[in-house]
Structure formats: structure tokens, C-alpha cells
Design a protein around this motif. Structure first.
Motif, PDB file in Angstrom:
ATOM      1  N   SER A 131       8.865   1.923  -5.352  1.00 19.14           N
ATOM      2  CA  SER A 131       7.490   1.463  -5.492  1.00 19.14           C
ATOM      3  C   SER A 131       7.170   0.428  -4.417  1.00 19.14           C
ATOM      4  O   SER A 131       7.997  -0.417  -4.086  1.00 19.14           O
ATOM      5  CB  SER A 131       7.271   0.866  -6.874  1.00 19.14           C
ATOM      6  N   CYS A 132       5.960   0.532  -3.868  1.00 16.01           N
ATOM      7  CA  CYS A 132       5.501  -0.372  -2.806  1.00 16.01           C
ATOM      8  C   CYS A 132       4.454  -1.324  -3.358  1.00 16.01           C
ATOM      9  O   CYS A 132       3.639  -0.930  -4.199  1.00 16.01           O
ATOM     10  CB  CYS A 132       4.874   0.415  -1.659  1.00 16.01           C
ATOM     11  N   ILE A 133       4.479  -2.546  -2.885  1.00 18.84           N
ATOM     12  CA  ILE A 133       3.395  -3.479  -3.169  1.00 18.84           C
ATOM     13  C   ILE A 133       2.910  -4.069  -1.853  1.00 18.84           C
ATOM     14  O   ILE A 133       3.675  -4.155  -0.881  1.00 18.84           O
ATOM     15  CB  ILE A 133       3.836  -4.607  -4.123  1.00 18.84           C
ATOM     16  N   ALA A 134       1.637  -4.451  -1.812  1.00 17.09           N
ATOM     17  CA  ALA A 134       1.108  -5.192  -0.667  1.00 17.09           C
ATOM     18  C   ALA A 134       1.385  -6.673  -0.889  1.00 17.09           C
ATOM     19  O   ALA A 134       1.088  -7.208  -1.964  1.00 17.09           O
ATOM     20  CB  ALA A 134      -0.382  -4.944  -0.516  1.00 17.09           C
ATOM     21  N   VAL A 135       1.972  -7.336   0.086  1.00 18.91           N
ATOM     22  CA  VAL A 135       2.405  -8.720  -0.122  1.00 18.91           C
ATOM     23  C   VAL A 135       1.249  -9.716  -0.078  1.00 18.91           C
ATOM     24  O   VAL A 135       1.379 -10.826  -0.592  1.00 18.91           O
ATOM     25  CB  VAL A 135       3.503  -9.118   0.897  1.00 18.91           C
ATOM     26  N   THR A 136       0.129  -9.340   0.544  1.00 21.53           N
ATOM     27  CA  THR A 136      -1.086 -10.164   0.541  1.00 21.53           C
ATOM     28  C   THR A 136      -2.288  -9.225   0.491  1.00 21.53           C
ATOM     29  O   THR A 136      -2.173  -8.044   0.832  1.00 21.53           O
ATOM     30  CB  THR A 136      -1.213 -11.053   1.799  1.00 21.53           C
ATOM     31  N   PRO A 137      -3.461  -9.733   0.135  1.00 22.01           N
ATOM     32  CA  PRO A 137      -4.674  -8.908   0.197  1.00 22.01           C
ATOM     33  C   PRO A 137      -5.151  -8.680   1.635  1.00 22.01           C
ATOM     34  O   PRO A 137      -6.035  -7.853   1.865  1.00 22.01           O
ATOM     35  CB  PRO A 137      -5.713  -9.723  -0.588  1.00 22.01           C
ATOM     36  N   HIS A 138      -4.569  -9.405   2.589  1.00 23.31           N
ATOM     37  CA  HIS A 138      -5.024  -9.365   3.981  1.00 23.31           C
ATOM     38  C   HIS A 138      -4.777  -7.974   4.575  1.00 23.31           C
ATOM     39  O   HIS A 138      -3.709  -7.386   4.377  1.00 23.31           O
ATOM     40  CB  HIS A 138      -4.257 -10.421   4.789  1.00 23.31           C
ATOM     41  N   ARG A 139      -5.760  -7.460   5.308  1.00 18.76           N
ATOM     42  CA  ARG A 139      -5.635  -6.187   6.008  1.00 18.76           C
ATOM     43  C   ARG A 139      -5.918  -6.418   7.481  1.00 18.76           C
ATOM     44  O   ARG A 139      -6.766  -7.250   7.839  1.00 18.76           O
ATOM     45  CB  ARG A 139      -6.612  -5.147   5.451  1.00 18.76           C
ATOM     46  N   VAL A 140      -5.243  -5.667   8.340  1.00 18.84           N
ATOM     47  CA  VAL A 140      -5.423  -5.821   9.776  1.00 18.84           C
ATOM     48  C   VAL A 140      -5.652  -4.452  10.403  1.00 18.84           C
ATOM     49  O   VAL A 140      -5.391  -3.411   9.793  1.00 18.84           O
ATOM     50  CB  VAL A 140      -4.207  -6.498  10.433  1.00 18.84           C
ATOM     51  N   ALA A 187      -4.678   0.408  10.517  1.00 17.00           N
ATOM     52  CA  ALA A 187      -5.811   1.172  10.020  1.00 17.00           C
ATOM     53  C   ALA A 187      -5.748   2.587  10.581  1.00 17.00           C
ATOM     54  O   ALA A 187      -5.098   2.844  11.589  1.00 17.00           O
ATOM     55  CB  ALA A 187      -7.119   0.496  10.421  1.00 17.00           C
ATOM     56  N   SER A 188      -6.433   3.512   9.909  1.00 17.54           N
ATOM     57  CA  SER A 188      -6.451   4.889  10.397  1.00 17.54           C
ATOM     58  C   SER A 188      -7.744   5.560   9.991  1.00 17.54           C
ATOM     59  O   SER A 188      -8.452   5.086   9.097  1.00 17.54           O
ATOM     60  CB  SER A 188      -5.252   5.678   9.845  1.00 17.54           C
ATOM     61  N   PRO A 189      -8.077   6.693  10.618  1.00 14.00           N
ATOM     62  CA  PRO A 189      -9.291   7.422  10.220  1.00 14.00           C
ATOM     63  C   PRO A 189      -9.251   7.899   8.771  1.00 14.00           C
ATOM     64  O   PRO A 189     -10.302   8.149   8.177  1.00 14.00           O
ATOM     65  CB  PRO A 189      -9.321   8.606  11.197  1.00 14.00           C
ATOM     66  N   LEU A 190      -8.055   8.031   8.190  1.00 13.88           N
ATOM     67  CA  LEU A 190      -7.943   8.475   6.803  1.00 13.88           C
ATOM     68  C   LEU A 190      -8.363   7.398   5.810  1.00 13.88           C
ATOM     69  O   LEU A 190      -8.698   7.689   4.670  1.00 13.88           O
ATOM     70  CB  LEU A 190      -6.505   8.927   6.517  1.00 13.88           C
ATOM     71  N   ASP A 191      -8.312   6.142   6.268  1.00 19.81           N
ATOM     72  CA  ASP A 191      -8.825   5.016   5.484  1.00 19.81           C
ATOM     73  C   ASP A 191      -8.211   4.934   4.091  1.00 19.81           C
ATOM     74  O   ASP A 191      -8.900   4.758   3.091  1.00 19.81           O
ATOM     75  CB  ASP A 191     -10.358   5.092   5.379  1.00 19.81           C
ATOM     76  N   HIS A 192      -6.898   5.037   4.032  1.00 23.36           N
ATOM     77  CA  HIS A 192      -6.215   4.822   2.764  1.00 23.36           C
ATOM     78  C   HIS A 192      -6.348   3.355   2.344  1.00 23.36           C
ATOM     79  O   HIS A 192      -6.399   2.467   3.204  1.00 23.36           O
ATOM     80  CB  HIS A 192      -4.743   5.196   2.896  1.00 23.36           C
ATOM     81  N   PRO A 193      -6.396   3.056   1.051  1.00 24.52           N
ATOM     82  CA  PRO A 193      -6.648   1.676   0.600  1.00 24.52           C
ATOM     83  C   PRO A 193      -5.668   0.647   1.142  1.00 24.52           C
ATOM     84  O   PRO A 193      -6.030  -0.512   1.335  1.00 24.52           O
ATOM     85  CB  PRO A 193      -6.557   1.793  -0.929  1.00 24.52           C
ATOM     86  N   LEU A 194      -4.416   1.041   1.373  1.00 25.07           N
ATOM     87  CA  LEU A 194      -3.413   0.075   1.833  1.00 25.07           C
ATOM     88  C   LEU A 194      -3.206   0.095   3.351  1.00 25.07           C
ATOM     89  O   LEU A 194      -2.372  -0.646   3.865  1.00 25.07           O
ATOM     90  CB  LEU A 194      -2.083   0.327   1.124  1.00 25.07           C
ATOM     91  N   ASP A 195      -3.936   0.934   4.072  1.00 30.95           N
ATOM     92  CA  ASP A 195      -3.808   0.939   5.534  1.00 30.95           C
ATOM     93  C   ASP A 195      -4.109  -0.455   6.083  1.00 30.95           C
ATOM     94  O   ASP A 195      -5.129  -1.065   5.744  1.00 30.95           O
ATOM     95  CB  ASP A 195      -4.772   1.951   6.154  1.00 30.95           C
ATOM     96  N   GLY A 196      -3.220  -0.957   6.922  1.00 32.49           N
ATOM     97  CA  GLY A 196      -3.376  -2.288   7.493  1.00 32.49           C
ATOM     98  C   GLY A 196      -2.702  -3.388   6.701  1.00 32.49           C
ATOM     99  O   GLY A 196      -2.703  -4.553   7.119  1.00 32.49           O
ATOM    100  N   ALA A 197      -2.117  -3.035   5.559  1.00 32.20           N
ATOM    101  CA  ALA A 197      -1.416  -4.024   4.735  1.00 32.20           C
ATOM    102  C   ALA A 197       0.035  -4.170   5.180  1.00 32.20           C
ATOM    103  O   ALA A 197       0.578  -3.325   5.891  1.00 32.20           O
ATOM    104  CB  ALA A 197      -1.458  -3.604   3.266  1.00 32.20           C
TER     105      ALA A 197
END
Length: 287
Positions: free
Chosen positions: A2-11, A259-269
Motif C-alpha cells: 500500500s502507498c501513501i502520499a507523505v504530504t498533500p504537496h504536489r509538484v 504530473a502527467s496528461p492522465l492526471d491521476h490524483p497522486l501524480d506529482g506526490a
């Protein structure tokens, strides 16, 4: 896993994760956003920089290195002052990309033709103008390779006699012997290309297996010391960019993404997953 995002920050383009064991802090960069980031004691700190930055590595002296388009700089973490350490690659139009320190605390920096416009747009890589350089604690620069496309992955064998180094433009990870004088033997093709995306950054575990982030592949590949796929770790991001072992026991794998054109919610996390084998530690810059 299982994966978690460590911060809400996206880049837009996260890269270069570094785990500092002595402070239990995670360092990484947002190349496109010109940001150096650190997560320590649950607090995220962001340094805004004047140029694209590909690596953020703490130094034994207490400050940190940042690899900017115009050179390698020291960053005073308190005052945010920048001091030029060296210009490793004098080629106009190039920028830093992959950068890590070996066990001696020397910075190895792979450069490439700049592929990021001033508004963050992608520019095509149309020339192999990149190189690989080693930078000692006294700022002496040693050129090692030339004619590179998109350098990614820098990992060394325990005895320091070999280095894994990739070129994403080739879709390939290579293995180089390191000569007694520090120069490199001719490249040996070690892994790739592979159907699950292109090779980006990597980390190595204590068993000598290499965990490689796959750009546009939504996964990591765990590769045996002989360059064979041991397992595929599926990820909830489109473009994982690199990874590093961290946490108190070096069993947390931190994964940067873009980030990517697919724009998955966690892209950039930055993602974190717990794994069943510890990794090898990162090394600070010796200067």
C-alpha cells in the motif's frame, strides 16, 4: 504493497529524493517549479530557487548542495543564500539532471540538454550534449562521460569498482567498471529497454537489487544483480521518477513522481511504501 502520499504537496516534476539518516529528513526537488523541498519532523519546508534544480543534497559542513542550470551551488538553509561551488558542465543550453554522492562523499552529476521552457513546457531533446562529471569536496571537477541524452540512475557497488548509470533516451541501464584512476571503462548494457516505461532514477537494497522507477510505466521494477526482473511494484502514479530508502530502518521506500496528461490524483506526490528488505544509505557531500 500500500502507498501513501507523505504530504498533500504536489509538484510538476518531482525528482532526486535523498534520505538523510542523521536527521531523519527527506530531501527532494521540483525541477520545473525551481523548488528544493525537505520533510523533517513532519514539517515541509520549501526553498524557492532562481533556476531549475535537479538535486538537493545536504553537506557535511551543514549547508546543502543544489544543482542548478548554471552550476552547482551551496545553499545556506537558514539564510537561503547561494554560493557557487563550481560549473561542472560549461556546455551552453545544458542543465543538471541525475546527481548523487558516492561513499567518499563526491558528487556525481549527469547533465543533459535543457528540456524545460521558462513557462514549464516540455522541450524536445534533440541533441546528446550531456555528460557525467565527478565533483570532489574541494570543487575539483573530473569529466567522466560525454554524448549523453537523459542521464538517470547513479548507484555504486559496495566495493566501489562499478557504477550503474542509465540513459533514458536509450531506454537502458548500463554498468561501468571504475578504473584505479577514477575513469570509467566502456559501458556494458545491463538492463532494458522494457515494455513498462522508460528507466528513471533508482535505489539499491542491501542485497544488491536495484529498484528502478519507470517513467510512463506506473511501476517500479526490482532488478536482480544480474539485470533480470525480480518483481514489478505497481504504483498509483503515471510517472514515477526516482526512489530512495529511508525511515529509521531504511525499509521505507520514498518515491517521487511527476504530473502527467492522465492526471491521476497522486501524480506529482511523494509516495511511501514499506518493503521487506532494507536499502543502502545515502551519502552527504563531503565538503
Amino acid at each position: 504493497m500500500s502507498c501513501i502520499a507523505v504530504t498533500p504537496h504536489r509538484v510538476q516534476l518531482g525528482e532526486g529524493p535523498f534520505w538523510d539518516a542523521s536527521t531523519q529528513a527527506l530531501y527532494w526537488v521540483n525541477i520545473t517549479g525551481k523548488q528544493a523541498l525537505r520533510l523533517m519532523d513532519g514539517q515541509l519546508q520549501v526553498w524557492q530557487l532562481p533556476e531549475h534544480v535537479s538535486a538537493f543534497i545536504p553537506c557535511e559542513s551543514g549547508d546543502a548542495l543544489v544543482t542548478l542550470s548554471s552550476g552547482v551551488y551551496r545553499l545556506d538553509l537558514a539564510t537561503e543564500a547561494l554560493t557557487l561551488l563550481c560549473v561542472a558542465d560549461p556546455q551552453p543550453g545544458n542543465r543538471g539532471n541525475e546527481a548523487r554522492c558516492d561513499a567518499q562523499g563526491r558528487l556525481w552529476l549527469g547533465t543533459m540538454q535543457n528540456n524545460i521552457g521558462e513557462r514549464g513546457e516540455d522541450l524536445p531533446v534533440i541533441r546528446r550534449s550531456g555528460g557525467l562529471f565527478r565533483i570532489d569536496a574541494d570543487a575539483q571537477v573530473t569529466p567522466l562521460l560525454s554524448g549523453l541524452g537523459i542521464p538517470n540512475t547513479l548507484l555504486w557497488s559496495d566495493d566501489g569498482r562499478h557504477v550503474h548509470f542509465g540513459d533514458s533516451l536509450d531506454g537502458t541501464l548500463y554498468r561501468y567498471g571504475i578504473q584505479a584512476d577514477g575513469q570509467l571503462d566502456p559501458a556494458q548494457r545491463w538492463f532494458g529497454p522494457h515494455e513498462r516505461g522508460g528507466p528513471d532514477g533508482s535505489a539499491m537494497d542491501v542485497d544488491g537489487y536495484l529498484w528502478n522507477a519507470r517513467w510512463d510505466g506506473s511501476c517500479l521494477l526490482r532488478l536482480t544483480p544480474y539485470g533480470e526482473v525480480d518483481r514489478i511494484i505497481e504504483l498509483p502514479v503515471s510517472r514515477p521518477t526516482s526512489c530512495v530508502f529511508g525511515g529509521p530502518n531504511l525499509t521505507t521506500l520514498y518515491i517521487t513522481s511527476a504530473a502527467s496528461p492522465l492526471d491521476h490524483p497522486l501524480d506529482g506526490a511523494v509516495l511511501a511504501i514499506e518493503v521487506d528488505v532494507p536499502g543502502k544509505p545515502c551519502h552527504r557531500f563531503a565538503g
